[in-house]
Scaffold this motif. Structure first.
Motif, PDB file in Angstrom:
ATOM      1  N   ARG A 396      39.663 -37.602 -21.957  1.00  0.00           N
ATOM      2  CA  ARG A 396      39.264 -36.598 -22.945  1.00  0.00           C
ATOM      3  C   ARG A 396      40.406 -35.629 -23.232  1.00  0.00           C
ATOM      4  O   ARG A 396      40.607 -35.208 -24.391  1.00  0.00           O
ATOM      5  CB  ARG A 396      38.024 -35.838 -22.451  1.00  0.00           C
ATOM      6  N   GLU A 397      41.170 -35.284 -22.210  1.00  0.00           N
ATOM      7  CA  GLU A 397      42.302 -34.368 -22.434  1.00  0.00           C
ATOM      8  C   GLU A 397      43.385 -35.057 -23.274  1.00  0.00           C
ATOM      9  O   GLU A 397      44.007 -34.420 -24.128  1.00  0.00           O
ATOM     10  CB  GLU A 397      42.877 -33.884 -21.113  1.00  0.00           C
ATOM     11  N   ILE A 398      43.611 -36.342 -23.026  1.00  0.00           N
ATOM     12  CA  ILE A 398      44.558 -37.099 -23.851  1.00  0.00           C
ATOM     13  C   ILE A 398      44.083 -37.118 -25.295  1.00  0.00           C
ATOM     14  O   ILE A 398      44.878 -36.936 -26.236  1.00  0.00           O
ATOM     15  CB  ILE A 398      44.723 -38.530 -23.319  1.00  0.00           C
ATOM     16  N   ALA A 399      42.777 -37.335 -25.494  1.00  0.00           N
ATOM     17  CA  ALA A 399      42.217 -37.370 -26.846  1.00  0.00           C
ATOM     18  C   ALA A 399      42.434 -36.031 -27.565  1.00  0.00           C
ATOM     19  O   ALA A 399      42.827 -36.001 -28.738  1.00  0.00           O
ATOM     20  CB  ALA A 399      40.727 -37.707 -26.789  1.00  0.00           C
ATOM     21  N   SER A 400      42.205 -34.924 -26.862  1.00  0.00           N
ATOM     22  CA  SER A 400      42.414 -33.600 -27.468  1.00  0.00           C
ATOM     23  C   SER A 400      43.885 -33.369 -27.781  1.00  0.00           C
ATOM     24  O   SER A 400      44.231 -32.791 -28.822  1.00  0.00           O
ATOM     25  CB  SER A 400      41.907 -32.512 -26.521  1.00  0.00           C
ATOM     26  N   TRP A 401      44.748 -33.822 -26.883  1.00  0.00           N
ATOM     27  CA  TRP A 401      46.197 -33.674 -27.071  1.00  0.00           C
ATOM     28  C   TRP A 401      46.675 -34.446 -28.290  1.00  0.00           C
ATOM     29  O   TRP A 401      47.470 -33.948 -29.083  1.00  0.00           O
ATOM     30  CB  TRP A 401      46.884 -34.157 -25.796  1.00  0.00           C
ATOM     31  N   ILE A 402      46.170 -35.672 -28.461  1.00  0.00           N
ATOM     32  CA  ILE A 402      46.555 -36.469 -29.635  1.00  0.00           C
ATOM     33  C   ILE A 402      45.996 -35.852 -30.914  1.00  0.00           C
ATOM     34  O   ILE A 402      46.680 -35.784 -31.940  1.00  0.00           O
ATOM     35  CB  ILE A 402      46.070 -37.929 -29.476  1.00  0.00           C
ATOM     36  N   ALA A 403      44.753 -35.387 -30.845  1.00  0.00           N
ATOM     37  CA  ALA A 403      44.109 -34.806 -32.040  1.00  0.00           C
ATOM     38  C   ALA A 403      44.810 -33.540 -32.510  1.00  0.00           C
ATOM     39  O   ALA A 403      44.757 -33.204 -33.698  1.00  0.00           O
ATOM     40  CB  ALA A 403      42.645 -34.512 -31.742  1.00  0.00           C
ATOM     41  N   ALA A 404      45.482 -32.850 -31.597  1.00  0.00           N
ATOM     42  CA  ALA A 404      46.155 -31.593 -31.946  1.00  0.00           C
ATOM     43  C   ALA A 404      47.429 -31.808 -32.743  1.00  0.00           C
ATOM     44  O   ALA A 404      47.998 -30.857 -33.276  1.00  0.00           O
ATOM     45  CB  ALA A 404      46.476 -30.796 -30.678  1.00  0.00           C
ATOM     46  N   THR A 405      47.894 -33.046 -32.810  1.00  0.00           N
ATOM     47  CA  THR A 405      49.150 -33.324 -33.515  1.00  0.00           C
ATOM     48  C   THR A 405      49.029 -33.048 -35.012  1.00  0.00           C
ATOM     49  O   THR A 405      48.077 -33.480 -35.643  1.00  0.00           O
ATOM     50  CB  THR A 405      49.549 -34.794 -33.324  1.00  0.00           C
TER      51      THR A 405
END
Length: 405
Positions: A396-405
């Motif tokens: 989930r943290e990876i998903a949020s990190w990618i979405a923030a791009t």
């Protein structure tokens, strides 16, 4: 006697013995010894997790004795199966230049045709190797296994990582995995030593850009354990050779328990190599096997190459190591607080933050290194479905990190 265990009927007899002795003797003993919290690898772990860690460690030890429990896919053929989307990655001999060509000549390896495997999000209607959709991000996955084991095939245990990314990251609809060559043997007799895997990873990256048509900025390179080492080497080569006909660097980098330092690890007091030995399934529990993997991977280059070559040990603190990270993309580093690689991953973080700054890399002026460290996670926990809640929290943290791009 150990060599006989690789052959039938000795292998079958030994595995039958291990099955019954583990089910009826080891598991009950592991449960009993995990009842007191002070006897568990980590006091905050449950009895179940403590037992599963010991079972994972025991299974690793068994495969070291008898070899793979089943025939694994390799670089020689596309292995078919249900929902398996295999393709051939063309070789790129014209792009192997400079020091990479020199290392390849020393190892007697060259760029060859290898398989790659596409995995799609459940319910996806995208054709295999179809051109990218607008705004689509594609993960380029490099599996772990100490450079001597495991596979890019969707049936491999490490595919739990790619399935997790597809499940949790909305903008990622497909993942491509490269079946790079595995190393074996030793010294001058080693098969597929460094830089064979790097040649293959480079070919897979070129395939995604030239054949599939992806913009490099839409590629997220992901690697776990040895695959993390390979992801770092691939990115470094792209950064350091911008005018050699190669594609540009990827848009992002995900490093999961990356094996970032292949030089000798010292089990000194207060080191993770010693302190986390009981809570991990690699390291001191199979130090001989780890050294054997390193010798196979380095081949004719010798163990000294791990002390001075930034393509091999970018996190090394050896004064002879001159590894910078300028030009690297935004990077997500995941390190388990209970894994033996913890210290080297801290070293990697320090070096990358020194050059790139810490942050999510959303704006040009932001830092680019995101550090994620669950305190009770063991090595490569994202590949272990039972390792919850750390596994899902990380995805989930990876998903949020990618979405923030």
């Amino acid at each position: 006697m150990v060599s006989l265990l690789h052959y039938q009927p000795f292998k079958g007899l030994y595995l039958t013995y291990e099955l019954f002795s583990t089910v009826f003797l080891r598991v009950p003993a592991w449960i009993l010894t995990a009842i007191p919290k002070s006897w568990r690898p980590r006091a905050r772990w449950t009895i179940g997790r403590s037992v599963k860690l010991k079972l994972t460690r025991h299974m690793v030890a068994i495969t070291k004795r008898v070899g793979p429990l089943r025939q694994r896919p390799n670089h020689l053929a596309i292995t078919s199966g249900l929902d398996v989307n295999g393709v051939w990655i063309p070789p790129i001999p014209e792009l192997i230049k400079d020091e990479l060509e020199l290392w390849a000549n020393v190892s007697h390896v060259s760029s060859i045709q290898i398989p790659g495997y596409w995995q799609h999000k459940k319910g996806s209607t995208i054709d295999v190797a179809a051109p990218p959709m607008p705004g689509e991000k594609v993960v380029y996955a490099l599996h772990g296994g100490g450079y001597t084991a495991l596979s890019a095939h969707p049936s491999d245990p490490t595919a739990a990582i790619t399935r997790g990314l597809l499940q949790h990251v909305d903008s990622v609809h497909r993942v491509f995995s490269c079946e790079y060559r595995l190393s074996s043997g030793d010294g001058l007799e080693a098969q597929n030593p460094f830089p064979a895997a790097l040649l293959d990873a480079l070919a897979g990256y070129v395939y995604l850009v030239r054949t599939v048509g992806l913009d490099p900025l839409d590629i997220i390179v992901e690697g776990d354990s040895a695959g993390g080492n390979l992801a770092l080497a691939l990115t470094r080569y792209l950064v350091e050779h911008p005018n050699s006909g190669l594609p540009a660097t990827p848009g992002a980098l995900i490093l999961l328990s990356a094996w970032a330092d292949l030089s000798p690890q010292v089990a000194s007091p207060n080191s993770s190599w010693l302190d986390n030995a009981k809570s991990d399934y690699i390291g001191l529990v199979d130090e001989e096997g780890l050294v054997r993997s390193i010798r196979s991977f380095l081949g004719p280059h010798g163990l000294g190459a791990a002390d001075a070559n930034p393509m091999i040990s970018p996190a090394s603190r050896n004064p002879a190591m001159n590894a910078h990270f300028k030009g690297f993309p935004k990077t997500f580093i995941a390190a388990g607080g209970a894994e033996v690689f913890y210290d080297m991953l801290c070293s990697l973080k320090e070096k990358m933050v020194s050059d790139l700054g810490e942050g999510d890399g959303v704006r040009p002026e932001d830092g680019k290194v995101h550090w994620h460290c669950p305190p009770d996670a063991t090595h490569d926990w994202v590949a272990l479905p039972y390792h919850e809640p750390e596994r899902s929290d990380t995805l989930r943290e990876i998903a949020s990190w990618i979405a923030a791009t």
